[in-house]
Design an enzyme around this catalytic site. Structure first.
Site, short mmCIF file in Angstrom:
data_model
loop_
_atom_site.label_atom_id
_atom_site.label_comp_id
_atom_site.label_asym_id
_atom_site.label_seq_id
_atom_site.Cartn_x
_atom_site.Cartn_y
_atom_site.Cartn_z
NE ARG A 164 108.55 129.72 32.56
CZ ARG A 164 108.48 130.80 33.57
NH1 ARG A 164 108.28 131.80 32.91
NH2 ARG A 164 109.59 130.53 34.30
CB SER A 250 109.36 123.49 33.75
OG SER A 250 110.85 123.54 34.98
CD GLU A 354 106.38 125.26 31.73
OE1 GLU A 354 107.24 125.87 31.38
OE2 GLU A 354 106.57 126.41 33.59
#
Length: 358
Positions: A164, A250, A354
């Site tokens: 990520r 998420s 994130e």
């Protein structure tokens, strides 16, 4: 070039947080970027590049010049004995491109079906799901330097992909914690992305949810479209539709620990969900950690933890069709910090968000 002022951003962020862009410009081509940079007022101003708004938390009005990327187009640019190379404009929907490639007979992206956001944002986050990441299918991208106006192209190694993460999430050398990185944060506007799709395709069914689908259906050799359908069914069952419940998918990265750390946690929490990684580390399920701390279904103000998946934070009052009366960015981040504290106090693990906080 059309310049819009005081533009509501609720429709342009999937959390549907109330905020405005003081100045918004829709970028439909490279020429639009050149025109912005040549403008005596807009050119020197700070820039905020906005794609699908699926990975941001707005904590107030955006004062920087907002460049809403809407560059479209899809095409096959090359192929050889091993792969197809497909290209899509940065404004294209990621999921629609995945669907399109399968319709053309070019598999390889099906595990990443239904991930929200645009093509241009995909490399920034190095998106991934169900055992596959963008870097596994990435070929190259085109971008424009917002400082110099020069176009440039990057291959996979130049993008600095990690879990990520990418070069687009880090500042330039000499800027604090990123002093050792050649970062492109707030500097690059991605215009086009090219993906390499292997002709020697085989299904990636390593994740338990996909194995369950295989067992339920009795299909031992699924087609790419069947894997695509399975992934869509799994995601729809677990994750809220942003059009109905505002969210950014998420919210936290799954943390990685050493085998020794994992063994210590398992001794205390035998049921913890964990996955051994190729590099010898162990990935822990952040959603499980959050659920174990009792956060599932709880709220702070209008920001809450989704009842079906603790990894997802939601806007309990914000949806695309509702009046602006939902969570603020401050409430979302207050909830996120409270969750981080709980997980650290119980497991000694620091969860990393994130989304990008604006």
């Amino acid at each position: 070039m059309l310049v819009e002022n005081n533009v509501p951003l609720e429709p342009y962020n999937t959390f549907h947080i109330v905020a405005k862009a003081q100045t918004l410009i829709r970028v439909k081509s490279e020429a639009d970027v050149a025109e912005v940079l040549a403008d005596p007022v807009l050119g020197p101003a700070r820039k905020f590049v906005l794609g699908g708004g699926s990975n941001i938390v707005l904590t107030g009005d955006v004062k920087a010049v907002t460049l809403k990327v809407e560059i479209m187009g899809r095409r096959l640019v090359a192929q050889d004995d091993k792969a197809w190379i497909v290209e899509a404009g940065a404004g294209e929907s990621w999921h629609e491109v995945v669907d399109w490639t399968l319709s053309q007979g070019w598999p390889g992206l099906e595990n990443m079906a239904l991930i929200p956001g645009t093509m241009g944002a995909a490399p920034v986050q190095n998106i991934g799901a169900y055992g596959l990441e963008l870097q596994d299918r990435f070929d190259s991208l085109d971008a424009i330097d917002l400082h110099t106006g020069r176009p440039f192209t990057l291959n996979a190694s130049q993008c600095g992909f990690a879990y990520r993460d990418s070069v687009f999430k880090h500042g330039a050398p000499g800027t604090g914690a990123d002093s050792n990185n050649l970062g492109l944060k707030d500097r690059a506007l991605i215009t086009r992305v090219r993906l390499r799709l292997p002709k020697a395709w085989r299904p990636d069914l390593g994740y338990l949810d996909l194995q369950r689908k295989q067992a339920e259906t009795g299909i031992t050799a699924p087609t790419p479209r069947q894997v695509f359908d399975w992934v869509c069914e799994i995601r729809r069952a677990k994750l809220p539709d942003p059009a109905v419940i505002g969210n950014a998918g998420s919210f936290f990265k799954n943390p990685t620990v050493t085998p020794e750390q994992c063994a210590d946690i398992i001794a205390r929490e035998p049921n913890i969900v964990h996955y051994p990684m190729p590099d010898g580390t162990v990935k822990l399920a952040a959603g499980w950690l959050i659920d174990a701390c009792g956060w599932k279904g709880k709220s702070i103000g209008q920001a809450g933890v989704y009842e079906k998946q603790a990894l997802v934070l939601v806007n309990r009052g914000g949806a695309a069709t509702q009046a602006p009366a939902g969570a603020t960015g401050g409430e979302v981040m207050t909830l996120a910090r409270a969750i981080q504290t709980s997980v650290y106090e119980r497991f000694g693990i620091r969860l990393e968000p994130e989304p990008v906080v604006i």
